[in-house]
Design a protein around this motif. Structure first.
Motif, mmCIF file in Angstrom:
data_model
loop_
_atom_site.group_PDB
_atom_site.id
_atom_site.type_symbol
_atom_site.label_atom_id
_atom_site.label_comp_id
_atom_site.label_asym_id
_atom_site.label_seq_id
_atom_site.Cartn_x
_atom_site.Cartn_y
_atom_site.Cartn_z
ATOM 1 N N GLU A 138 -0.127 -18.447 -0.157
ATOM 2 C CA GLU A 138 1.106 -17.867 -0.686
ATOM 3 C C GLU A 138 1.108 -16.367 -0.411
ATOM 4 O OE1 GLU A 138 1.265 -18.609 -4.845
ATOM 5 O OE2 GLU A 138 -0.300 -17.147 -5.341
ATOM 6 N N ALA A 139 2.315 -15.807 -0.381
ATOM 7 C CA ALA A 139 2.454 -14.390 -0.040
ATOM 8 C C ALA A 139 1.773 -13.507 -1.074
ATOM 9 C CB ALA A 139 3.929 -14.023 0.074
ATOM 10 N N GLN A 140 1.147 -12.444 -0.585
ATOM 11 C CA GLN A 140 0.499 -11.462 -1.447
ATOM 12 C C GLN A 140 1.278 -10.158 -1.376
ATOM 13 O OE1 GLN A 140 -2.376 -12.321 -3.335
ATOM 14 N NE2 GLN A 140 -1.716 -14.326 -2.568
ATOM 15 N N VAL A 141 1.816 -9.727 -2.494
ATOM 16 C CA VAL A 141 2.560 -8.466 -2.584
ATOM 17 C C VAL A 141 1.787 -7.537 -3.497
ATOM 18 C CG1 VAL A 141 4.727 -7.342 -3.218
ATOM 19 C CG2 VAL A 141 4.757 -9.654 -2.225
ATOM 20 N N GLU A 142 1.271 -6.458 -2.945
ATOM 21 C CA GLU A 142 0.485 -5.524 -3.749
ATOM 22 C C GLU A 142 0.890 -4.106 -3.375
ATOM 23 O OE1 GLU A 142 -4.186 -4.446 -4.401
ATOM 24 O OE2 GLU A 142 -3.584 -6.550 -4.575
ATOM 25 N N ILE A 143 1.577 -3.450 -4.283
ATOM 26 C CA ILE A 143 2.057 -2.078 -4.066
ATOM 27 C C ILE A 143 1.427 -1.173 -5.108
ATOM 28 C CG2 ILE A 143 4.067 -0.573 -3.889
ATOM 29 C CD1 ILE A 143 4.119 -2.738 -1.801
ATOM 30 N N ALA A 144 0.520 -0.317 -4.689
ATOM 31 C CA ALA A 144 -0.108 0.622 -5.619
ATOM 32 C C ALA A 144 0.843 1.776 -5.903
ATOM 33 C CB ALA A 144 -1.412 1.141 -5.039
ATOM 34 N N GLU A 145 0.808 2.266 -7.135
ATOM 35 C CA GLU A 145 1.690 3.367 -7.529
ATOM 36 C C GLU A 145 1.080 4.730 -7.249
ATOM 37 O OE1 GLU A 145 4.754 2.974 -8.322
ATOM 38 O OE2 GLU A 145 4.601 0.787 -8.324
ATOM 39 N N SER A 146 -0.219 4.766 -6.998
ATOM 40 C CA SER A 146 -0.871 6.029 -6.672
ATOM 41 C C SER A 146 -1.937 5.775 -5.616
ATOM 42 C CB SER A 146 -1.504 6.660 -7.921
ATOM 43 O OG SER A 146 -2.456 5.786 -8.487
ATOM 44 N N LEU A 147 -2.369 6.836 -4.970
ATOM 45 C CA LEU A 147 -3.294 6.720 -3.852
ATOM 46 C C LEU A 147 -4.630 6.141 -4.305
ATOM 47 C CD1 LEU A 147 -3.312 7.518 -0.812
ATOM 48 C CD2 LEU A 147 -4.533 9.584 -1.504
ATOM 49 N N GLU A 148 -5.089 5.113 -3.582
ATOM 50 C CA GLU A 148 -6.367 4.496 -3.913
ATOM 51 C C GLU A 148 -7.514 5.106 -3.109
ATOM 52 O OE1 GLU A 148 -6.013 0.286 -3.451
ATOM 53 O OE2 GLU A 148 -4.869 0.038 -5.305
ATOM 54 N N ALA A 149 -7.262 5.449 -1.866
ATOM 55 C CA ALA A 149 -8.293 6.073 -1.024
ATOM 56 C C ALA A 149 -7.593 6.957 -0.016
ATOM 57 C CB ALA A 149 -9.122 5.015 -0.302
ATOM 58 N N PHE A 150 -8.092 8.180 0.150
ATOM 59 C CA PHE A 150 -7.468 9.076 1.107
ATOM 60 C C PHE A 150 -7.554 8.437 2.496
ATOM 61 C CE2 PHE A 150 -6.170 12.853 3.208
ATOM 62 C CZ PHE A 150 -5.485 13.571 2.244
ATOM 63 N N PRO A 151 -6.439 8.395 3.265
ATOM 64 C CA PRO A 151 -6.436 7.685 4.546
ATOM 65 C C PRO A 151 -7.601 8.045 5.459
ATOM 66 C CG PRO A 151 -4.220 8.392 4.003
ATOM 67 C CD PRO A 151 -5.119 8.987 2.960
ATOM 68 N N SER A 152 -7.965 9.313 5.508
ATOM 69 C CA SER A 152 -9.015 9.732 6.441
ATOM 70 C C SER A 152 -10.403 9.276 6.035
ATOM 71 C CB SER A 152 -9.000 11.254 6.613
ATOM 72 O OG SER A 152 -7.872 11.649 7.368
ATOM 73 N N THR A 153 -10.547 8.683 4.854
ATOM 74 C CA THR A 153 -11.850 8.152 4.466
ATOM 75 C C THR A 153 -12.029 6.706 4.909
ATOM 76 O OG1 THR A 153 -11.113 7.338 2.300
ATOM 77 C CG2 THR A 153 -11.840 9.641 2.435
ATOM 78 N N LEU A 154 -10.970 6.109 5.475
ATOM 79 C CA LEU A 154 -11.035 4.715 5.899
ATOM 80 C C LEU A 154 -11.500 4.619 7.348
ATOM 81 C CD1 LEU A 154 -7.641 3.553 4.354
ATOM 82 C CD2 LEU A 154 -9.923 3.151 3.425
ATOM 83 N N PRO A 155 -11.984 3.448 7.760
ATOM 84 C CA PRO A 155 -12.366 3.278 9.169
ATOM 85 C C PRO A 155 -11.174 3.537 10.078
ATOM 86 C CG PRO A 155 -13.065 1.403 7.841
ATOM 87 C CD PRO A 155 -12.157 2.229 6.970
ATOM 88 N N THR A 156 -11.429 3.822 11.332
ATOM 89 C CA THR A 156 -10.335 4.145 12.243
ATOM 90 C C THR A 156 -10.588 3.608 13.630
ATOM 91 O OG1 THR A 156 -8.978 5.935 13.132
ATOM 92 C CG2 THR A 156 -11.325 6.351 12.946
ATOM 93 N N ARG A 157 -9.500 3.333 14.328
ATOM 94 C CA ARG A 157 -9.551 3.098 15.765
ATOM 95 C C ARG A 157 -8.546 4.064 16.374
ATOM 96 N NH1 ARG A 157 -7.677 1.484 20.441
ATOM 97 N NH2 ARG A 157 -8.888 0.092 21.781
ATOM 98 N N ARG A 158 -9.022 5.198 16.833
ATOM 99 C CA ARG A 158 -8.140 6.256 17.302
ATOM 100 C C ARG A 158 -7.578 5.921 18.677
ATOM 101 N NH1 ARG A 158 -8.389 10.608 13.920
ATOM 102 N NH2 ARG A 158 -10.222 10.703 12.563
ATOM 103 N N GLU A 159 -6.335 6.348 18.882
ATOM 104 C CA GLU A 159 -5.673 6.070 20.157
ATOM 105 C C GLU A 159 -6.136 6.999 21.265
ATOM 106 O OE1 GLU A 159 -3.766 3.427 20.851
ATOM 107 O OE2 GLU A 159 -4.482 2.923 18.870
ATOM 108 N N SER A 160 -6.783 8.096 20.928
ATOM 109 C CA SER A 160 -7.237 9.056 21.932
ATOM 110 C C SER A 160 -8.713 9.341 21.724
ATOM 111 C CB SER A 160 -6.439 10.364 21.828
ATOM 112 O OG SER A 160 -7.008 11.368 22.646
ATOM 113 N N ALA A 161 -9.442 9.477 22.831
ATOM 114 C CA ALA A 161 -10.860 9.825 22.752
ATOM 115 C C ALA A 161 -11.067 11.330 22.670
ATOM 116 C CB ALA A 161 -11.603 9.279 23.964
ATOM 117 N N TYR A 162 -10.044 12.111 23.024
ATOM 118 C CA TYR A 162 -10.215 13.558 23.132
ATOM 119 C C TYR A 162 -9.379 14.353 22.141
ATOM 120 C CZ TYR A 162 -5.988 12.919 25.943
ATOM 121 O OH TYR A 162 -4.740 12.554 26.380
ATOM 122 N N ALA A 163 -8.393 13.728 21.486
ATOM 123 C CA ALA A 163 -7.544 14.418 20.519
ATOM 124 C C ALA A 163 -7.378 13.531 19.295
ATOM 125 C CB ALA A 163 -6.181 14.748 21.132
#
Length: 508
Positions: A138-163
């Motif tokens: 079944e569909a999962q709808v979860e909308i937090a009202e405040s920031l749970e983790a600063f985006p830059s603390t999460l794993p990443t796959r960057r689109e650029s290797a140099y910028a």
């Protein structure tokens, strides 16, 4: 990377499933999508092959609520995926971003085949929500009202290797009447200076040589911690990071653009001579109706100070045409500021109602034909100024950071493309020695067009860099795996010619 206590535990996907992310809107969404990619790959998903067009096991929409008819566009795309999902048991569709934060349960009601809806504050929950939707069917709808983790603390796959983007704050404390972003992203929340610099240093260690500091109102950084000079201190601190060649930022607000920031830009060697400073309107009357906390004189004063401190700075802006109540006299004031400021580029937008904003219910909405006529006049004026300003670059010797994929005709013309320190796009003759994205090439500008420059002679110098090494290493690693699919995102640097996506939702 953050500890497991800061976000949902990773979900292991047995038998690699593929994912595709479709991103709309501003650089903040671009940054979030890089994080969503990182989260999915950490959970065991792999990027879908190029051209999959909805054939991935998981399709994620990272939405924008700022553009006109954003909801119609989303539901149209969801509708096109419905037959594919019906034919493919196990396929999942997730919707996140600003529109998801705004519409919440409406998305599942209108598109019941959607599996997950998540908001701007809890992007780190996506893998867990996908797994929960699969198990519970079944569909999962979860909308937090405040920031749970600063985006830059999460794993990443960057689109650029140099910028790379580096988020320094999220949210916005302004109340512009045309903008819904504060309601969706929340009040401004700043990262600690040490955390930002640690991320910058880690990126440089990986080979990144250019960063763009990112915030909804980037130069208001410090308001959350009570330090009005925090942003200028951050710029100067970036100047001390060994190996970091270029620092940019987007998007600032004229209200918070103080003299210490100008001094930091001028005195920090790797702070680039480039400034994106949203104007929105040149009319004091319209600025007041927009709840913009500056007036024409203040704005032009900032431009004058920047030009005095950084003579070769390229200044770009955002302008809205046809805001409710805008008279012909008001519009002429905008044209006056454009003539005085002599922007290198202006990203212009025809005002459109954005549900949930005060401006949407204002009297004196301007007829479409009037807005279109004014828009065309503004574009024509800015095209003329952009060309004149670019012609001043002819004969200059510039160091370019070689870019990936910015020259659409490079293959046919045997050219490469790069960004000058002021972020102008330059197409140059391909040198005899091999060069890679991230490397630095010195050229002399020989020709100017309104939106790009040409360097038709031989390169004066080529400098191979650690950033180029990083690009080469990443490319070799990618070639050993199935070809990936790009997110279709704006690239680092000035966006495409008018009209274009802006620095941060077009509301700065």
């Amino acid at each position: 990377m953050t500890s497991s206590s800061d976000r949902s535990p990773a979900v292991d996907v047995r038998g690699s499933k593929s994912y595709e992310i479709r991103t709309y809107g501003c650089q903040m969404n671009v940054h979030d999508s890089e994080r969503l990619s990182g989260l999915l790959e950490e959970a065991g998903y792999v990027r879908a092959p190029e051209g999959s067009d909805g054939d991935a096991d998981v399709v994620v929409f990272n939405t924008c609520a700022v553009r006109e008819n954003a909801d119609n566009r989303l539901y149209g795309n969801l509708g096109r995926l419905a037959p594919q999902k019906a034919r493919r048991p196990g396929m999942q569709i997730a919707v996140g971003g600003c529109l998801a934060q705004k519409d919440r349960d409406t998305i599942v009601k209108k598109a019941p085949w959607v599996d997950v809806v998540f908001g701007t504050h809890n992007i780190g929950k996506l893998p867990v929500l996908l797994e929960r939707a699969r198990v519970q069917e079944e569909a999962q709808v979860e909308i937090a009202e405040s920031l749970e983790a600063f985006p830059s603390t999460l794993p990443t796959r960057r689109e650029s290797a140099y910028a790379a983007w580096v988020s320094i704050s999220v949210g916005c404390n302004n109340t512009c009447t045309f903008c819904i972003v504060p309601a969706l992203r929340g009040k401004e929340k700043d990262r600690r200076l040490g955390d930002i610099l640690a991320e910058v240093e880690a990126l440089v260690a990986e080979g990144v040589s250019e960063i763009t500091l990112l915030g909804q109102n980037v130069n208001a950084y410090g308001s959350d911690i009570g330090d009005r000079e925090a942003f200028s201190k951050l710029l100067r601190a970036c100047g001390a990071v060994e190996g970091l060649e270029r620092v940019r930022f987007t998007s600032p607000h004229p209200r918070d653009f103080t003299d210490d920031v100008i001094a930091a830009m001028a005195e920090t060697p790797n702070a680039m001579p480039q400034l994106h400073m949203p104007l929105q309107s040149g009319s004091d009357t319209v600025l007041k109706a927009m709840r913009r906390s500056y007036r024409q004189e203040r704005y032009l004063g900032i431009i004058e100070k920047v030009r005095a401190a950084i003579p070769h700075a390229a200044i770009t802006t955002d302008i809205i045409v046809g805001f409710p109540g805008e008279t012909e006299e008001d519009f002429e004031q905008t044209l006056h500021v454009v003539r005085e400021a002599r922007f290198a580029q202006a990203f212009t937008f025809q005002y459109s109602k954005r549900p949930g904003t005060p401006a949407a219910t204002m009297d004196d909405q301007i007829p479409k034909e009037v807005v279109q006529a004014r828009y065309e006049r503004l574009v024509a004026l800015q095209e003329e100024i952009s060309w004149e300003e670019n012609k001043k670059q002819v004969g200059r010797t510039l160091e370019l950071m070689v870019a990936e994929g910015e020259g659409r005709k490079d293959g046919a013309t045997h050219r490469l493309s790069g960004r000058a320190p002021d972020n102008r796009l330059v197409h140059f003759t391909k040198p005899e020695q091999p060069v890679r994205p991230g490397d630095v090439v010195t050229v002399e500008v020989t020709y100017a067009a309104p939106h790009h420059l040409l360097a038709e002679g031989p390169a004066l110098a080529v400098r191979r860099t650690r950033a180029g090494d990083a690009w080469e290493k990443r490319t070799q690693a990618e070639s050993a795996k199935p070809a990936g699919v790009m997110l279709g995102l704006p690239r680092i640097g000035v966006p495409e010619p008018l009209p274009a996506a802006t620095g941060a939702c077009g509301c700065d």
